[in-house]
Scaffold this motif. Structure first.
Motif, PDB file in Angstrom:
ATOM      1  N   TYR A  56       0.809  -1.209   0.000  1.00 24.59           N
ATOM      2  CA  TYR A  56       0.000   0.000   0.000  1.00 24.59           C
ATOM      3  C   TYR A  56       0.849   1.268   0.000  1.00 24.59           C
ATOM      4  O   TYR A  56       0.566   2.214  -0.744  1.00 24.59           O
ATOM      5  CB  TYR A  56      -0.932   0.020   1.223  1.00 24.59           C
ATOM      6  CG  TYR A  56      -1.698  -1.251   1.459  1.00 24.59           C
ATOM      7  CD1 TYR A  56      -2.493  -1.808   0.462  1.00 24.59           C
ATOM      8  CD2 TYR A  56      -1.634  -1.912   2.683  1.00 24.59           C
ATOM      9  CE1 TYR A  56      -3.201  -2.979   0.679  1.00 24.59           C
ATOM     10  CE2 TYR A  56      -2.342  -3.090   2.914  1.00 24.59           C
ATOM     11  CZ  TYR A  56      -3.124  -3.619   1.907  1.00 24.59           C
ATOM     12  OH  TYR A  56      -3.818  -4.776   2.117  1.00 24.59           O
ATOM     13  N   LYS A  57       1.866   1.298   0.810  1.00 26.06           N
ATOM     14  CA  LYS A  57       2.667   2.516   0.938  1.00 26.06           C
ATOM     15  C   LYS A  57       3.373   2.853  -0.359  1.00 26.06           C
ATOM     16  O   LYS A  57       3.440   4.015  -0.762  1.00 26.06           O
ATOM     17  CB  LYS A  57       3.677   2.365   2.079  1.00 26.06           C
ATOM     18  CG  LYS A  57       3.042   2.345   3.461  1.00 26.06           C
ATOM     19  CD  LYS A  57       4.108   2.275   4.550  1.00 26.06           C
ATOM     20  CE  LYS A  57       3.463   2.280   5.936  1.00 26.06           C
ATOM     21  NZ  LYS A  57       4.497   2.191   7.016  1.00 26.06           N
ATOM     22  N   ALA A  60       0.685   4.094  -2.884  1.00 25.96           N
ATOM     23  CA  ALA A  60       0.218   5.429  -2.508  1.00 25.96           C
ATOM     24  C   ALA A  60       1.282   6.494  -2.789  1.00 25.96           C
ATOM     25  O   ALA A  60       0.955   7.640  -3.107  1.00 25.96           O
ATOM     26  CB  ALA A  60      -0.186   5.448  -1.042  1.00 25.96           C
ATOM     27  N   ILE A  63       1.148   8.378  -6.098  1.00 24.05           N
ATOM     28  CA  ILE A  63       0.028   9.295  -6.335  1.00 24.05           C
ATOM     29  C   ILE A  63       0.363  10.654  -5.728  1.00 24.05           C
ATOM     30  O   ILE A  63       0.661  10.739  -4.533  1.00 24.05           O
ATOM     31  CB  ILE A  63      -1.263   8.744  -5.695  1.00 24.05           C
ATOM     32  CG1 ILE A  63      -1.557   7.341  -6.229  1.00 24.05           C
ATOM     33  CG2 ILE A  63      -2.430   9.689  -5.955  1.00 24.05           C
ATOM     34  CD1 ILE A  63      -2.683   6.638  -5.488  1.00 24.05           C
ATOM     35  N   SER A  65       0.194  13.958  -3.746  1.00 29.17           N
ATOM     36  CA  SER A  65      -0.564  14.169  -2.508  1.00 29.17           C
ATOM     37  C   SER A  65      -1.753  15.106  -2.699  1.00 29.17           C
ATOM     38  O   SER A  65      -2.685  15.098  -1.895  1.00 29.17           O
ATOM     39  CB  SER A  65       0.358  14.714  -1.417  1.00 29.17           C
ATOM     40  OG  SER A  65       0.954  15.938  -1.839  1.00 29.17           O
ATOM     41  N   VAL A  69      -8.564  10.677  -5.214  1.00 29.65           N
ATOM     42  CA  VAL A  69      -8.366   9.301  -5.668  1.00 29.65           C
ATOM     43  C   VAL A  69      -9.675   8.531  -5.627  1.00 29.65           C
ATOM     44  O   VAL A  69     -10.484   8.688  -4.722  1.00 29.65           O
ATOM     45  CB  VAL A  69      -7.324   8.584  -4.780  1.00 29.65           C
ATOM     46  CG1 VAL A  69      -7.171   7.126  -5.186  1.00 29.65           C
ATOM     47  CG2 VAL A  69      -5.983   9.299  -4.839  1.00 29.65           C
ATOM     48  N   VAL A  71     -10.373   4.333  -6.096  1.00 29.80           N
ATOM     49  CA  VAL A  71      -9.766   3.021  -6.333  1.00 29.80           C
ATOM     50  C   VAL A  71     -10.768   2.160  -7.090  1.00 29.80           C
ATOM     51  O   VAL A  71     -11.891   1.938  -6.626  1.00 29.80           O
ATOM     52  CB  VAL A  71      -9.362   2.345  -5.012  1.00 29.80           C
ATOM     53  CG1 VAL A  71      -8.892   0.915  -5.266  1.00 29.80           C
ATOM     54  CG2 VAL A  71      -8.267   3.146  -4.328  1.00 29.80           C
ATOM     55  N   GLN A  90      -5.941   3.522   2.716  1.00 27.77           N
ATOM     56  CA  GLN A  90      -4.618   4.123   2.830  1.00 27.77           C
ATOM     57  C   GLN A  90      -4.517   5.438   2.046  1.00 27.77           C
ATOM     58  O   GLN A  90      -3.707   6.298   2.388  1.00 27.77           O
ATOM     59  CB  GLN A  90      -3.552   3.150   2.314  1.00 27.77           C
ATOM     60  CG  GLN A  90      -3.400   1.896   3.159  1.00 27.77           C
ATOM     61  CD  GLN A  90      -2.737   2.169   4.492  1.00 27.77           C
ATOM     62  OE1 GLN A  90      -1.891   3.034   4.606  1.00 27.77           O
ATOM     63  NE2 GLN A  90      -3.129   1.413   5.515  1.00 27.77           N
ATOM     64  N   CYS A  91      -5.327   5.579   1.005  1.00 31.27           N
ATOM     65  CA  CYS A  91      -5.309   6.800   0.178  1.00 31.27           C
ATOM     66  C   CYS A  91      -6.319   7.812   0.730  1.00 31.27           C
ATOM     67  O   CYS A  91      -7.241   8.249   0.027  1.00 31.27           O
ATOM     68  CB  CYS A  91      -5.619   6.459  -1.273  1.00 31.27           C
ATOM     69  SG  CYS A  91      -4.357   5.469  -2.079  1.00 31.27           S
ATOM     70  N   ASN A  92      -6.160   8.145   1.991  1.00 29.78           N
ATOM     71  CA  ASN A  92      -7.014   9.145   2.644  1.00 29.78           C
ATOM     72  C   ASN A  92      -8.492   8.801   2.548  1.00 29.78           C
ATOM     73  O   ASN A  92      -9.331   9.661   2.274  1.00 29.78           O
ATOM     74  CB  ASN A  92      -6.752  10.538   2.055  1.00 29.78           C
ATOM     75  CG  ASN A  92      -5.337  11.002   2.319  1.00 29.78           C
ATOM     76  OD1 ASN A  92      -4.805  10.807   3.403  1.00 29.78           O
ATOM     77  ND2 ASN A  92      -4.713  11.609   1.311  1.00 29.78           N
ATOM     78  N   ALA A  94     -10.244   6.984   0.345  1.00 31.27           N
ATOM     79  CA  ALA A  94     -10.783   7.240  -0.989  1.00 31.27           C
ATOM     80  C   ALA A  94     -12.008   6.370  -1.261  1.00 31.27           C
ATOM     81  O   ALA A  94     -12.154   5.280  -0.690  1.00 31.27           O
ATOM     82  CB  ALA A  94      -9.712   6.952  -2.044  1.00 31.27           C
TER      83      ALA A  94
END
Length: 240
Positions: A56-57, A60, A63, A65, A69, A71, A90-92, A94
């Protein structure tokens, strides 16, 4: 994903839309790049990332910041669909649109692999589709409360296998019905987990113009953070 990006770009020429395609198979990404050229996507619309979906990290980090996003995952086998959902978190937090594939492959645990290990055996689909240490089944408190604690693992294993191939011996119609019901429970379990643990509004729908007699896996898992604009749009979708 490419079709969605192309359609959105055509309908909203003043919007800056980018697609980050993630796959553990570099050959699949090369073919994707060729397809994007054949439909003449605007320049710099498509980027590719060869990575394990559990990383994930790393994904991410590809992308910017300042970008919003969504998914989107189509027929990611086994636990890869759960990883796509986790990637959205993990993407805030999304929104996500996920159409899962086989479910029984998720029952395989990746041996000696932690979430984020990018060295996956390319030749072993059951391994790259298997679950990492942070993914447990059933996913939700909702489904765990419906199963018997002493035999929960066996019950979920049976449910996942029926969702893939049905329950025989039966007529084809009976088999598809059992398969559909089991698949809906498995996917509701995923959605309820997103609602319980991450505060998402969720919907379970089916792909339009999808013939279950040809291919049985057409469920769509939709989710967006409670109170977001995406969640309001999600809740306004017609029931089908």
């Amino acid at each position: 994903g490419i079709a969605l990006a192309g359609l959105f770009s055509a309908q909203h020429p003043n919007r800056d839309v980018n697609l980050l395609a993630v796959d553990v198979n570099n050959q699949a990404l090369r073919r994707l790049d060729q397809r994007s050229q054949s439909i003449q996507l605007p320049s710099n619309t498509l980027q590719t990332c060869c990575a394990d979906l559990a990383n994930y990290k790393h994904i991410a980090s590809q992308i910017p910041s300042n970008r919003k996003v969504i998914v989107v995952s189509l027929h990611a086998c086994g636990a890869a669909s759960d990883m796509a959902m986790n990637l959205a978190f993990q993407c805030n937090d999304a929104p996500f649109v996920i159409c899962p594939c086989c479910t029984a492959k998720s029952l395989t645990k990746r041996e000696n692999r932690s979430s984020g290990d990018n060295k996956v055996d390319m030749a072993a689909s059951f391994r790259r589709s298997g679950s990492t240490a942070d993914i447990e089944y059933p996913r939700s408190c909702w489904l765990r409360s419906k199963l018997q604690p002493a035999s929960m693992t066996d019950q979920y294993t049976l449910l996942a296998k029926v969702a893939d191939v049905g329950l025989g011996p039966q007529t084809p119609t009976q088999q598809r019905l059992a398969q559909t019901r089991a698949k809906q429970i498995v996917e509701l379990d995923r959605l309820m987990s997103a609602s319980e643990s991450s505060g998402y509004d969720v919907r379970l729908m089916r792909m339009q113009h999808h013939d279950p007699c040809v291919y049985g896996k057409g469920e769509l898992l939709l989710g967006a953070k409670l109170g977001s604009v995406a969640a309001r749009v999600l809740m306004e979708l017609p029931c089908r």
